[in-house]
Design a protein around this motif. Sequence first.
Motif, PDB file in Angstrom:
ATOM      1  N   ASP A 177       0.822  -1.167  -0.013  1.00  0.00           N
ATOM      2  CA  ASP A 177      -0.158  -0.087  -0.180  1.00  0.00           C
ATOM      3  C   ASP A 177       0.841   1.301   0.056  1.00  0.00           C
ATOM      4  N   PHE A 178       2.376   1.374   0.069  1.00  0.00           N
ATOM      5  CA  PHE A 178       3.014   2.568   0.294  1.00  0.00           C
ATOM      6  C   PHE A 178       2.904   3.174  -1.135  1.00  0.00           C
ATOM      7  N   LEU A 179       2.533   2.573  -2.095  1.00  0.00           N
ATOM      8  CA  LEU A 179       2.431   3.158  -3.406  1.00  0.00           C
ATOM      9  C   LEU A 179       1.439   4.434  -3.502  1.00  0.00           C
ATOM     10  N   GLU A 180       0.321   3.994  -2.578  1.00  0.00           N
ATOM     11  CA  GLU A 180      -0.624   4.940  -2.407  1.00  0.00           C
ATOM     12  C   GLU A 180      -0.276   6.172  -1.318  1.00  0.00           C
ATOM     13  N   HIS A 181       0.771   6.090  -0.586  1.00  0.00           N
ATOM     14  CA  HIS A 181       1.301   7.015   0.243  1.00  0.00           C
ATOM     15  C   HIS A 181       2.216   7.919  -0.322  1.00  0.00           C
TER      16      HIS A 181
END
Length: 464
Positions: free
Chosen positions: A456-460
């Motif tokens: 999910d870090f791509l969304e952060h």
Amino acid sequence: MAVSPELEGLRRIVPSRFVSFSFPNPFLGGAPNPYGDSYAGECIRVAVLDSPLPAPSVPSTVAMLVPAGRHRDWIFSTRAGHLHLLLSSTHVSRFIILGPELSAPSPRVVSCVSRPEPDPAHARLLPLLLALCPAAAFLGNARHAVPDVPLLTFHDDLLRLAPVKVVAGPVVGEMVVEDVAIDCAPGPVELRRRLRFKRMPCLVQTQVRLCPSSAAAAAASSSLLEALDGSGGLLQPEVGGSLVEPYLQAMVAGLAVIAPSVDESIQSGVRPTCLCAGVGGGSLPMSIRVGLQFNVLGVEADSVVLDVARNHFGLVEDEFLRVHVGDAIQTIEEFSRQGEADMNFSAVMVDLDSSDAMCGVSAPPLEMTHANILLSAHTILHHHGVLILNVMPPPADVSFYQGLVDVLRQVFSELYEIDVGNGENYVLIATVSPIETRVTDNSGQFLTELRKLAGDFLEHIRKI
């Protein structure tokens, strides 16, 4: 209460002072022992550290009981570990650690579930704790003549810990390889292998999952916890799989900002290249090499660390992954001066911590924040390249992070940030050229593979 004449100086706060001594065990003679029957020595070890930060007019003191079986752990037995615990507490001027003496035996495999409870021990320890309070804690306490000295307990996610090997390197000093069982609630328990340095014992340098070496080995152990009780060759590191450390996932996520360039390179038959400044156990370079099909050059200052990575963490060198022994920052400078075409990296990923443990755990080293070093990194990057930095701001320097952001703005075109969410790590992503597409665009094979490692870090990722 006078502890001893040589400790008279503890009546006042002296920034960064550290002393340790033996004291008659207050839990003998029928007193409730927070460590049970496993330890009933004649003395306990007392360690006192004063904060490196300026003390207020009324300094505060806290104390901590060492978890059962972990009195030899560097977190509790060294000044560096003590400092991390102090800086992790809010507005503390003096931090006292109490536990068994370091000469006391400890089990080979430590069960971390049972923790000493502070309440029964507090009354027995209170006279000693008050004697170790600075005089200003009494003089400046108008409403309460006796200062409050809370007795803390240490909590982490370990269920079991088994040291594998302790070695010393010429640069980083002593280091320990250890197998641990981690409480991943609400998920299942995980077995992991990790690497820690004595100079910064609270910082896990590398962490990888462990798995049974064969189906027979898996059947031989009735539970994951039992697998640590003399596993021998039953367990092996998971190589090239998903990253365990969230900050490493965030660093890999930073590659999303150059995803179109990477896709174009791969489609043309040219493998993208990455320089990893800092190798540790090798989980980051191995994941980039295996999971993302990069050519990787790793630079590690200590040859013994590389030996540990090869022997205990599954680091394998081949035509696509090479490692080099040397100072990573100096290597970046040398590559910049050479100006060779094969030094045209798609990414430079910096995972280096400060060597000054007395400043607390921090990253990157101060040298890496200088404009001339960042210019060197800029020079060796591809036109669509990216510099990715793991940042842990020093606890005592509130201006460090903003200063680093400011100097990156001067050298690079655009700047992005990922807050790892653990209260410690941030990832800064600096691009050589402006980014023309949204970094979370799901198109392209590279982003599909990247999401498997970064989650999910791509969304952060946010532009700053």
